[in-house]
Design a protein around this motif. Structure first.
Motif, PDB file in Angstrom:
ATOM      1  N   TYR A  44      -7.193  -8.820   3.498  1.00 35.34           N
ATOM      2  CA  TYR A  44      -6.151  -9.432   4.326  1.00 35.34           C
ATOM      3  C   TYR A  44      -5.002  -8.478   4.598  1.00 35.34           C
ATOM      4  O   TYR A  44      -4.421  -8.490   5.690  1.00 35.34           O
ATOM      5  CB  TYR A  44      -5.644 -10.716   3.657  1.00 35.34           C
ATOM      6  CG  TYR A  44      -6.170 -11.956   4.327  1.00 35.34           C
ATOM      7  CD1 TYR A  44      -5.359 -12.772   5.094  1.00 35.34           C
ATOM      8  CD2 TYR A  44      -7.515 -12.280   4.218  1.00 35.34           C
ATOM      9  CE1 TYR A  44      -5.858 -13.890   5.722  1.00 35.34           C
ATOM     10  CE2 TYR A  44      -8.022 -13.403   4.843  1.00 35.34           C
ATOM     11  CZ  TYR A  44      -7.188 -14.205   5.602  1.00 35.34           C
ATOM     12  OH  TYR A  44      -7.688 -15.312   6.236  1.00 35.34           O
ATOM     13  N   VAL A  45      -4.630  -7.663   3.623  1.00 34.68           N
ATOM     14  CA  VAL A  45      -3.567  -6.685   3.859  1.00 34.68           C
ATOM     15  C   VAL A  45      -3.976  -5.738   4.981  1.00 34.68           C
ATOM     16  O   VAL A  45      -3.171  -5.409   5.865  1.00 34.68           O
ATOM     17  CB  VAL A  45      -3.254  -5.906   2.567  1.00 34.68           C
ATOM     18  CG1 VAL A  45      -2.226  -4.807   2.839  1.00 34.68           C
ATOM     19  CG2 VAL A  45      -2.734  -6.857   1.492  1.00 34.68           C
ATOM     20  N   CYS A  46      -5.232  -5.307   4.965  1.00 37.93           N
ATOM     21  CA  CYS A  46      -5.736  -4.415   6.016  1.00 37.93           C
ATOM     22  C   CYS A  46      -5.845  -5.121   7.363  1.00 37.93           C
ATOM     23  O   CYS A  46      -5.931  -4.463   8.403  1.00 37.93           O
ATOM     24  CB  CYS A  46      -7.103  -3.858   5.616  1.00 37.93           C
ATOM     25  SG  CYS A  46      -7.061  -2.700   4.230  1.00 37.93           S
ATOM     26  N   ARG A  47      -5.866  -6.443   7.359  1.00 42.93           N
ATOM     27  CA  ARG A  47      -5.947  -7.212   8.606  1.00 42.93           C
ATOM     28  C   ARG A  47      -4.570  -7.513   9.192  1.00 42.93           C
ATOM     29  O   ARG A  47      -4.389  -7.527  10.415  1.00 42.93           O
ATOM     30  CB  ARG A  47      -6.675  -8.526   8.352  1.00 42.93           C
ATOM     31  CG  ARG A  47      -6.871  -9.382   9.597  1.00 42.93           C
ATOM     32  CD  ARG A  47      -7.375 -10.780   9.289  1.00 42.93           C
ATOM     33  NE  ARG A  47      -8.525 -10.775   8.417  1.00 42.93           N
ATOM     34  CZ  ARG A  47      -9.188 -11.884   8.063  1.00 42.93           C
ATOM     35  NH1 ARG A  47      -8.779 -13.063   8.506  1.00 42.93           N
ATOM     36  NH2 ARG A  47     -10.231 -11.814   7.259  1.00 42.93           N
ATOM     37  N   LEU A  48      -3.573  -7.771   8.324  1.00 41.60           N
ATOM     38  CA  LEU A  48      -2.279  -8.269   8.790  1.00 41.60           C
ATOM     39  C   LEU A  48      -1.220  -7.184   8.943  1.00 41.60           C
ATOM     40  O   LEU A  48      -0.101  -7.473   9.371  1.00 41.60           O
ATOM     41  CB  LEU A  48      -1.763  -9.346   7.813  1.00 41.60           C
ATOM     42  CG  LEU A  48      -2.648 -10.579   7.641  1.00 41.60           C
ATOM     43  CD1 LEU A  48      -2.035 -11.527   6.624  1.00 41.60           C
ATOM     44  CD2 LEU A  48      -2.839 -11.296   8.972  1.00 41.60           C
ATOM     45  N   SER A  49      -1.536  -5.953   8.586  1.00 38.56           N
ATOM     46  CA  SER A  49      -0.548  -4.873   8.682  1.00 38.56           C
ATOM     47  C   SER A  49       0.024  -4.753  10.093  1.00 38.56           C
ATOM     48  O   SER A  49       1.217  -4.494  10.280  1.00 38.56           O
ATOM     49  CB  SER A  49      -1.185  -3.552   8.251  1.00 38.56           C
ATOM     50  OG  SER A  49      -2.367  -3.287   9.015  1.00 38.56           O
ATOM     51  N   VAL A 175       4.229  -4.452   2.564  1.00 40.43           N
ATOM     52  CA  VAL A 175       4.113  -3.650   3.786  1.00 40.43           C
ATOM     53  C   VAL A 175       5.414  -3.695   4.585  1.00 40.43           C
ATOM     54  O   VAL A 175       5.859  -2.674   5.129  1.00 40.43           O
ATOM     55  CB  VAL A 175       2.921  -4.141   4.645  1.00 40.43           C
ATOM     56  CG1 VAL A 175       2.858  -3.360   5.959  1.00 40.43           C
ATOM     57  CG2 VAL A 175       1.608  -3.976   3.878  1.00 40.43           C
ATOM     58  N   ALA A 176       6.065  -4.876   4.644  1.00 40.79           N
ATOM     59  CA  ALA A 176       7.330  -4.977   5.372  1.00 40.79           C
ATOM     60  C   ALA A 176       8.400  -4.082   4.742  1.00 40.79           C
ATOM     61  O   ALA A 176       9.179  -3.417   5.453  1.00 40.79           O
ATOM     62  CB  ALA A 176       7.803  -6.428   5.397  1.00 40.79           C
ATOM     63  N   ALA A 177       8.459  -4.038   3.406  1.00 43.53           N
ATOM     64  CA  ALA A 177       9.447  -3.194   2.736  1.00 43.53           C
ATOM     65  C   ALA A 177       9.218  -1.726   3.058  1.00 43.53           C
ATOM     66  O   ALA A 177      10.174  -0.958   3.278  1.00 43.53           O
ATOM     67  CB  ALA A 177       9.381  -3.429   1.226  1.00 43.53           C
ATOM     68  N   VAL A 178       7.959  -1.309   3.110  1.00 47.19           N
ATOM     69  CA  VAL A 178       7.644   0.083   3.440  1.00 47.19           C
ATOM     70  C   VAL A 178       8.012   0.398   4.889  1.00 47.19           C
ATOM     71  O   VAL A 178       8.577   1.458   5.188  1.00 47.19           O
ATOM     72  CB  VAL A 178       6.142   0.351   3.181  1.00 47.19           C
ATOM     73  CG1 VAL A 178       5.721   1.689   3.792  1.00 47.19           C
ATOM     74  CG2 VAL A 178       5.852   0.344   1.690  1.00 47.19           C
ATOM     75  N   VAL A 179       7.720  -0.548   5.791  1.00 45.70           N
ATOM     76  CA  VAL A 179       8.057  -0.339   7.208  1.00 45.70           C
ATOM     77  C   VAL A 179       9.564  -0.189   7.391  1.00 45.70           C
ATOM     78  O   VAL A 179      10.041   0.699   8.115  1.00 45.70           O
ATOM     79  CB  VAL A 179       7.508  -1.502   8.066  1.00 45.70           C
ATOM     80  CG1 VAL A 179       8.082  -1.445   9.481  1.00 45.70           C
ATOM     81  CG2 VAL A 179       5.989  -1.455   8.110  1.00 45.70           C
ATOM     82  N   VAL A 180      10.341  -1.054   6.740  1.00 47.43           N
ATOM     83  CA  VAL A 180      11.801  -1.004   6.867  1.00 47.43           C
ATOM     84  C   VAL A 180      12.354   0.279   6.250  1.00 47.43           C
ATOM     85  O   VAL A 180      13.298   0.884   6.780  1.00 47.43           O
ATOM     86  CB  VAL A 180      12.428  -2.248   6.194  1.00 47.43           C
ATOM     87  CG1 VAL A 180      13.942  -2.096   6.092  1.00 47.43           C
ATOM     88  CG2 VAL A 180      12.081  -3.500   6.992  1.00 47.43           C
ATOM     89  N   THR A 181      11.768   0.724   5.144  1.00 51.00           N
ATOM     90  CA  THR A 181      12.309   1.886   4.424  1.00 51.00           C
ATOM     91  C   THR A 181      11.907   3.215   5.052  1.00 51.00           C
ATOM     92  O   THR A 181      12.739   4.119   5.220  1.00 51.00           O
ATOM     93  CB  THR A 181      11.841   1.854   2.956  1.00 51.00           C
ATOM     94  OG1 THR A 181      12.202   0.602   2.377  1.00 51.00           O
ATOM     95  CG2 THR A 181      12.485   2.981   2.168  1.00 51.00           C
TER      96      THR A 181
END
Length: 462
Positions: A44-49, A175-181
């Motif tokens: 799911y992580v690989c699907r929703l990224s 994933v959201a935290a990584v995108v923001v950072t």
């Protein structure tokens, strides 16, 4: 080519002792269940990224909402077709190797997604991800049918379905935290690493079937054949019979419409909250992650409750959770901006109800009416309907957002979500109606009395 296909056939039975070691059996069963469930969460992580990076792509004028809708729909269309095909194949397959190949492909696709913003290329490779993702759910359900008896099916299907919500929560937090950072490309990088971690879990801990480990099969029904009995129907004939069952088609329609509402939130929820209610990416993602967290509770308890307290009868519960889902979605969409706790409460009840519906409409009720040996086919039928609905909803959502976009004098954009919100809520409401028709159809076809079945919860020697 033939040797490659043979590698994916169900693992052959191994000879075992006359008195199987039941402690070892239970240990292998738990290892298989936990590794399968955790790895499916990482599917799911690989699907929703892609859903988490959407706002950044629009904000940097790299892609438009309509382009995002087209790219996102490619996964759904490929997933819908793949879920049908791979569901039928999973009934015959080595589910461990099948899942490993799918998760490897999905992780590699995520590694490629951050390398370009070309719409055509992104659509093609994200469509490939849809096919890879379809190689996860069928093997999981087939594995459950191989390792667990009918009496346990609802309980362990519900526990396994927690993986959906766990994967959503991981995506919308990590994933959201990584995108923001660090930026949107690094979000895909994290998804790639998590996919490879899931691959390792399957490789080291998952087993194909009890027979492949030296145990006899888990019998669903204790039967003693008598002379003159007709040959047992093949898996293929069971799959064909399933396609002729009207109840399955009603259930497929209910799931199809439910998935429109589901992906309205998990695919476009961050975008909606940022542009309709002025949240930033991290706070919007945190709100959406509530659905994943409470979806775990709804999913995990739904199968257990229906088995323990409703004797496996799930229709009324499915309708109740469907109504809860519609009401919570309406609150999420129509409560004005500035009411954080109301939005959080709406997401809480949406997560609870969606978790239960993913368990019931998304597969368990289909396996309830399917013949033994056709669990993968049942999931395939539900899957193609569900993700055809999700794909159509994805395209319509992108078009409706584009149609309701106004460019202001300072160059910024304002979005009108009124028509879109009505579309999402109506889809959810009609899903409840289809569930009611499914229940009515089964009630009309139910015989006056049903013979009792003897079941065993552990393998027994033939």
């Amino acid at each position: 080519m033939i040797s490659l296909l043979n590698a994916f056939k169900a693992a052959p039975a191994r000879p075992g002792p006359a008195n199987p070691d039941m402690d070892r059996f239970k240990r292998l069963r738990w290892q298989t269940f936990l590794s399968m469930s955790l790895s499916y969460a990482l599917f799911y992580v690989c699907r929703l990224s892609f859903n988490v990076v959407k706002p950044a792509l629009v904000a940097h004028n790299l892609l438009s909402p309509a382009q995002l809708g087209i790219i996102g729909s490619a996964l759904f269309f490929a997933y819908a077709i793949g879920k049908l095909v791979n569901g039928f194949l999973a009934d015959h397959a080595n589910v461990r190797r099948f899942m490993m190949l799918g998760l490897l492909l999905s992780a590699l696709v995520n590694a490629c997604m951050g390398l370009t913003t070309n719409t055509v290329i992104l659509t093609l490779i994200w469509g490939l991800n849809g096919w890879a993702q379809s190689m996860g759910v069928g093997p999981c359900v087939v594995s459950l049918s191989r390792w667990y008896s009918d009496k346990e099916r609802g309980t362990f299907y519900g526990f396994w379905s927690i993986a959906h919500s766990l994967g959503e929560a991981l995506t919308y937090v990590a994933v959201a935290a990584v995108v923001v950072t660090w930026g949107w490309q690094y979000g895909y990088g994290l998804a790639t690493l998590m996919g490879l971690a899931g691959l390792a879990l399957i490789f080291f801990f998952m087993a194909d079937s009890p027979q492949s480990c030296g145990f006899p099969p888990v019998h669903h029904e204790a039967q003693t054949p008598t002379p003159g009995d007709s040959p047992a129907p093949s898996i293929f004939s069971k799959q064909l019979a399933l396609l002729k069952n009207p109840a399955l088609w009603l259930l497929a329609m209910a799931s199809c419409l439910m998935y429109i509402g589901r992906y309205a939130v998990i695919s476009w929820g961050v975008f909606f909250l940022e542009n309709a209610k002025a949240y930033n990416t991290l706070s919007a993602s945190t709100l959406i992650s509530i659905t994943g967290v409470f979806g775990i509770i709804g999913t995990g308890l739904s199968g257990l409750i229906s088995d323990r307290f409703f004797n496996g009868k799930r229709n009324a519960l499915a309708m109740l959770f469907g109504l809860m889902n519609t009401l919570s979605l309406s609150a999420f969409l129509f409560v004005p901006a500035g009411h954080y706790w109301l939005d959080a409460t709406a997401m809480l009840f949406f997560g609870l109800s969606m978790g239960a519906l993913l368990c019931f409409l998304g597969g368990l009720m289909a396996t309830d009416i399917a013949a033994k040996g056709a669990a993968g086919a049942a999931l395939g039928m539900i899957g193609i309907a569900s993700y055809a609905g999700a794909a159509a909803g994805e395209i319509l959502t992108g078009v409706l957002i584009e149609h309701g976009t106004t460019v202001l004098s300072d160059g910024s954009k304002a979005y009108d979500f009124q028509t879109l919100s009505i579309f999402w809520v109506c889809a959810s409401l009609v899903s409840v109606l289809m569930t009611a028709l499914f229940a009515l159809h089964l009630q009309q076809r139910r015989p006056p009395t049903l013979p009792k079945r003897k079941e065993t919860l552990v393998p027994v020697q033939p």
